[in-house]
Design a protein around this motif. Structure first.
Motif, PDB file in Angstrom:
ATOM      1  N   VAL A 125     -69.258  18.809 -15.399  1.00 18.04           N
ATOM      2  CA  VAL A 125     -68.048  19.617 -15.592  1.00 18.04           C
ATOM      3  C   VAL A 125     -68.099  20.188 -16.998  1.00 18.04           C
ATOM      4  CG1 VAL A 125     -65.526  19.681 -15.591  1.00 18.04           C
ATOM      5  CG2 VAL A 125     -66.741  18.134 -14.021  1.00 18.04           C
ATOM      6  N   VAL A 126     -67.951  21.509 -17.105  1.00 17.51           N
ATOM      7  CA  VAL A 126     -68.016  22.166 -18.406  1.00 17.51           C
ATOM      8  C   VAL A 126     -66.696  22.870 -18.698  1.00 17.51           C
ATOM      9  CG1 VAL A 126     -70.509  22.488 -18.213  1.00 17.51           C
ATOM     10  CG2 VAL A 126     -68.960  24.328 -17.483  1.00 17.51           C
ATOM     11  N   GLU A 127     -66.542  23.243 -19.943  1.00 17.63           N
ATOM     12  CA  GLU A 127     -65.347  23.961 -20.359  1.00 17.63           C
ATOM     13  C   GLU A 127     -65.397  25.383 -19.814  1.00 17.63           C
ATOM     14  OE1 GLU A 127     -62.892  23.103 -24.309  1.00 17.63           O
ATOM     15  OE2 GLU A 127     -64.798  24.164 -24.645  1.00 17.63           O
ATOM     16  N   GLY A 128     -64.291  25.853 -19.250  1.00 20.00           N
ATOM     17  CA  GLY A 128     -64.240  27.201 -18.720  1.00 20.00           C
ATOM     18  C   GLY A 128     -64.090  28.243 -19.809  1.00 20.00           C
ATOM     19  N   GLU A 129     -64.358  29.498 -19.457  1.00 22.68           N
ATOM     20  CA  GLU A 129     -64.232  30.587 -20.424  1.00 22.68           C
ATOM     21  C   GLU A 129     -62.776  30.790 -20.840  1.00 22.68           C
ATOM     22  OE1 GLU A 129     -65.858  35.177 -20.959  1.00 22.68           O
ATOM     23  OE2 GLU A 129     -65.981  34.177 -19.009  1.00 22.68           O
ATOM     24  N   GLU A 130     -61.867  30.621 -19.898  1.00 23.71           N
ATOM     25  CA  GLU A 130     -60.442  30.763 -20.173  1.00 23.71           C
ATOM     26  C   GLU A 130     -59.894  29.453 -20.727  1.00 23.71           C
ATOM     27  OE1 GLU A 130     -56.339  31.620 -17.634  1.00 23.71           O
ATOM     28  OE2 GLU A 130     -58.313  32.026 -16.747  1.00 23.71           O
ATOM     29  N   PRO A 131     -59.090  29.487 -21.788  1.00 25.71           N
ATOM     30  CA  PRO A 131     -58.516  28.243 -22.318  1.00 25.71           C
ATOM     31  C   PRO A 131     -57.758  27.474 -21.227  1.00 25.71           C
ATOM     32  CG  PRO A 131     -58.111  30.066 -23.828  1.00 25.71           C
ATOM     33  CD  PRO A 131     -58.676  30.675 -22.578  1.00 25.71           C
ATOM     34  N   ALA A 133     -60.885  11.127 -16.070  1.00 25.47           N
ATOM     35  CA  ALA A 133     -60.674  10.337 -17.283  1.00 25.47           C
ATOM     36  C   ALA A 133     -61.529  10.867 -18.429  1.00 25.47           C
ATOM     37  CB  ALA A 133     -60.991   8.869 -17.011  1.00 25.47           C
ATOM     38  N   ASP A 134     -62.782  11.225 -18.123  1.00 23.83           N
ATOM     39  CA  ASP A 134     -63.664  11.748 -19.178  1.00 23.83           C
ATOM     40  C   ASP A 134     -63.194  13.119 -19.670  1.00 23.83           C
ATOM     41  OD1 ASP A 134     -65.183   9.482 -18.947  1.00 23.83           O
ATOM     42  OD2 ASP A 134     -66.753  10.408 -17.709  1.00 23.83           O
ATOM     43  N   ILE A 135     -62.685  13.930 -18.757  1.00 23.56           N
ATOM     44  CA  ILE A 135     -62.189  15.247 -19.163  1.00 23.56           C
ATOM     45  C   ILE A 135     -60.969  15.099 -20.059  1.00 23.56           C
ATOM     46  CG2 ILE A 135     -61.124  17.376 -18.303  1.00 23.56           C
ATOM     47  CD1 ILE A 135     -62.949  17.045 -15.796  1.00 23.56           C
ATOM     48  N   ARG A 136     -60.073  14.204 -19.718  1.00 23.09           N
ATOM     49  CA  ARG A 136     -58.894  13.979 -20.567  1.00 23.09           C
ATOM     50  C   ARG A 136     -59.304  13.486 -21.950  1.00 23.09           C
ATOM     51  NH1 ARG A 136     -56.413  12.274 -15.613  1.00 23.09           N
ATOM     52  NH2 ARG A 136     -57.155  10.140 -15.982  1.00 23.09           N
ATOM     53  N   ALA A 137     -60.320  12.634 -21.975  1.00 22.97           N
ATOM     54  CA  ALA A 137     -60.794  12.128 -23.269  1.00 22.97           C
ATOM     55  C   ALA A 137     -61.416  13.243 -24.107  1.00 22.97           C
ATOM     56  CB  ALA A 137     -61.811  11.013 -23.045  1.00 22.97           C
ATOM     57  N   ALA A 138     -62.061  14.208 -23.443  1.00 21.69           N
ATOM     58  CA  ALA A 138     -62.681  15.321 -24.167  1.00 21.69           C
ATOM     59  C   ALA A 138     -61.666  16.387 -24.565  1.00 21.69           C
ATOM     60  CB  ALA A 138     -63.776  15.953 -23.308  1.00 21.69           C
ATOM     61  N   ARG A 139     -60.462  16.321 -23.984  1.00 19.91           N
ATOM     62  CA  ARG A 139     -59.403  17.279 -24.293  1.00 19.91           C
ATOM     63  C   ARG A 139     -58.144  16.485 -24.639  1.00 19.91           C
ATOM     64  NH1 ARG A 139     -59.786  22.480 -22.558  1.00 19.91           N
ATOM     65  NH2 ARG A 139     -57.518  22.467 -22.298  1.00 19.91           N
ATOM     66  N   PRO A 140     -58.055  15.953 -25.826  1.00 15.64           N
ATOM     67  CA  PRO A 140     -56.978  15.026 -26.184  1.00 15.64           C
ATOM     68  C   PRO A 140     -55.598  15.664 -26.293  1.00 15.64           C
ATOM     69  CG  PRO A 140     -58.345  15.527 -28.089  1.00 15.64           C
ATOM     70  CD  PRO A 140     -59.028  16.128 -26.918  1.00 15.64           C
ATOM     71  N   ASP A 141     -55.472  16.996 -26.114  1.00 18.50           N
ATOM     72  CA  ASP A 141     -54.148  17.619 -26.214  1.00 18.50           C
ATOM     73  C   ASP A 141     -53.238  17.210 -25.060  1.00 18.50           C
ATOM     74  OD1 ASP A 141     -55.136  19.098 -24.033  1.00 18.50           O
ATOM     75  OD2 ASP A 141     -55.596  20.845 -25.273  1.00 18.50           O
ATOM     76  N   GLY A 142     -53.820  16.704 -23.962  1.00 16.94           N
ATOM     77  CA  GLY A 142     -53.016  16.224 -22.845  1.00 16.94           C
ATOM     78  C   GLY A 142     -52.454  17.311 -21.953  1.00 16.94           C
ATOM     79  N   ASP A 143     -52.780  18.595 -22.234  1.00 14.10           N
ATOM     80  CA  ASP A 143     -52.279  19.685 -21.402  1.00 14.10           C
ATOM     81  C   ASP A 143     -52.972  19.690 -20.037  1.00 14.10           C
ATOM     82  OD1 ASP A 143     -50.667  20.493 -23.464  1.00 14.10           O
ATOM     83  OD2 ASP A 143     -52.055  22.038 -24.202  1.00 14.10           O
ATOM     84  N   PRO A 144     -52.315  20.271 -19.018  1.00 16.19           N
ATOM     85  CA  PRO A 144     -52.960  20.383 -17.705  1.00 16.19           C
ATOM     86  C   PRO A 144     -54.263  21.174 -17.802  1.00 16.19           C
ATOM     87  CG  PRO A 144     -50.629  20.879 -17.538  1.00 16.19           C
ATOM     88  CD  PRO A 144     -50.945  20.809 -19.017  1.00 16.19           C
ATOM     89  N   VAL A 145     -55.202  20.864 -16.925  1.00 15.54           N
ATOM     90  CA  VAL A 145     -56.495  21.556 -16.894  1.00 15.54           C
ATOM     91  C   VAL A 145     -56.682  22.132 -15.495  1.00 15.54           C
ATOM     92  CG1 VAL A 145     -58.983  21.351 -17.184  1.00 15.54           C
ATOM     93  CG2 VAL A 145     -57.446  19.955 -18.598  1.00 15.54           C
ATOM     94  N   ASP A 146     -56.798  23.442 -15.392  1.00 16.43           N
ATOM     95  CA  ASP A 146     -57.104  24.078 -14.112  1.00 16.43           C
ATOM     96  C   ASP A 146     -58.602  23.939 -13.846  1.00 16.43           C
ATOM     97  OD1 ASP A 146     -54.467  24.824 -13.770  1.00 16.43           O
ATOM     98  OD2 ASP A 146     -54.752  26.780 -14.735  1.00 16.43           O
TER      99      ASP A 146
END
Length: 436
Positions: A136-142, A165-178
């Motif tokens: 799973v990689v970071e998308g082009e859109e925030p 869980a790993d994605i949440r750890a890599a994005r600690p802001d806690g915002d929803p991820v599409d």
């Protein structure tokens, strides 16, 4: 009557004996004052060894067979009218001698015995320990992530929990991820000629996309239940739900994106066992597409079929005349000889690279698609074979240990026959090899 492969798997009983040594048990009794009294030790005799694989050093296995008597018995059972147009081949696995053949070079519709060829090509190319890593990689859109389909069609709910869980750890802001999914690894032509859309709901196939949960099954607890028409989108939706996503669907991942999470598949051997014992078409088609990519061919059904035949050719098997429109045997256009199937099984019995193939085969009256067959036959527990079933086609190909300790490989295909009568007759034919 269903048009495609169908099974009635009610229960499976597999008895495993462990050879070597003596097991000791102590019987304990408790009397009124709670003291312990030890009776004499009980011993269990060493179990009888029921299967002796063909030695790779060329040493003899079993007694010399009554080949003439066995051939006569096979001829008698092969004449059974329930078998329609029967072709077949039987080989003494010890010396590689074909002891019985009936139009063994004729290419006929093989149904799911094609999976023997797919499994063999995968073992020869990847080896039994090969795994697939899904990223799973970071998308082009925030606020977006992209799941890269890499060929693993058997992701589980627990694995998605770990990815989330790993994605949440890599994005600690806690915002929803599409969450979106990139399926460009495989061809957009994801449904082969000879397949039927109604077979999706029937549980036989799904559009082939390079990432799925539970091989596209809508209910993981039902291995032969309905499948999804959009299996990759289902994964993006399921992962997105764990991350509070509002959007999901298809996209193309940007190049060199930051990796957020990864998950690794089961080893190839585990995936082959599932594919062969359950006769899972989706698992077979996924392997075929990965084999195609490994050879620079298009990751579609024709490319997969070409890859399997090319790999077998390079390892000395005669595939002349064979045609694979897919790698599961679901297509009516597939054409394979019993001589080829028998040759691959014989190589597995004698050689190290393909020997793991034998461990994937269902056991008569015990596992997989043979669970409810051979109940009153001599082959019960002794025949290990891949089944194949399409309308007017029934097939059985595998190995059997005879009563005199000889190992035989065999391939039988019946075309132009009714499924249940032909299936019963094939069980009798294979059991003839057990009687020897």
């Amino acid at each position: 009557m269903a048009r495609r492969d169908w099974w009635w798997v009610i229960s499976a009983v597999l008895v495993v004996a462990t050879a070597g040594g003596v097991t000791t048990f102590a019987a304990l009794k408790s009397d009124a004052d709670r003291s312990l009294i030890h009776d004499g030790a009980l011993t269990v005799a060493d179990p009888t060894r029921i299967f002796v694989p063909v030695p790779t050093d060329g040493s003899p296995t079993g007694e010399d067979p009554d080949t003439a008597g066995l051939v006569a018995a096979l001829d008698e059972f092969a004449a059974d009218p329930r078998l329609g147009h029967l072709v077949g081949s039987v080989t003494d696995a010890m010396n590689g001698e074909v002891i019985w053949a009936r139009e063994a070079t004729e290419e006929v519709r093989p149904a799911s015995t094609v999976k023997i060829l797919t499994a063999a090509a995968a073992l020869l190319t990847f080896g039994p320990e090969q795994t697939v890593t899904t990223t799973v990689v970071e998308g082009e859109e925030p606020g977006t992530a992209v799941l890269l389909g890499a060929g693993d069609v058997d992701l589980t709910a627990a694995q998605l929990d770990g990815l989330a869980a790993d994605i949440r750890a890599a994005r600690p802001d806690g915002d929803p991820v599409d969450v979106f999914v990139d399926t460009t690894r495989w061809s957009a032509d994801n449904f082969a000629p000879g397949w039927f859309r109604e077979d999706i709901a029937a549980g036989y196939i799904t559009p082939m996309e390079p990432v799925m949960m539970n091989r596209g099954l809508t209910d993981a607890a039902r291995p032969h239940g309905p499948r999804s028409a959009e299996p990759a989108v289902d994964v993006s939706r399921a992962l997105g739900e764990r991350l509070g996503a509002r959007r999901f669907g298809y996209t193309t991942a940007p190049a060199d994106s930051r990796v957020l999470a990864t998950v690794t598949s089961q080893p190839l051997m585990d995936r082959l066992i599932l594919m062969m014992r359950n006769s899972d078409n989706v698992a077979a088609e996924a392997l075929g597409r990965e084999l195609a990519l490994s050879r620079g061919l298009p990751a579609d059904a024709p490319g997969a079929g070409r890859a399997v035949l090319d790999i077998l050719t390079e390892h000395g098997f005669d595939v002349s005349g064979a045609r694979l429109d897919d790698t599961s045997g679901l297509s009516d256009g597939d054409a394979v000889s019993t001589g080829l199937l028998d040759a691959v099984l014989g190589a597995a019995a004698r050689g190290t690279e393909l020997r793991p193939l034998l461990d994937t085969l269902p056991v008569a009256a015990a596992t997989g698609t043979l669970t409810n067959r051979f109940d009153d036959r001599a082959g019960r527990g002794w025949v290990r074979a891949k089944t194949g079933t399409l309308t007017e086609t029934s097939a059985l190909a595998g190995t059997v240990t005879s009563r005199n300790g000889r190992i035989y490989t065999f391939a039988f295909i019946s075309n132009g026959s009714e499924i249940l009568p032909a299936r019963d007759a094939l069980d009798e034919l294979a059991s003839t090899l057990r009687v020897g």
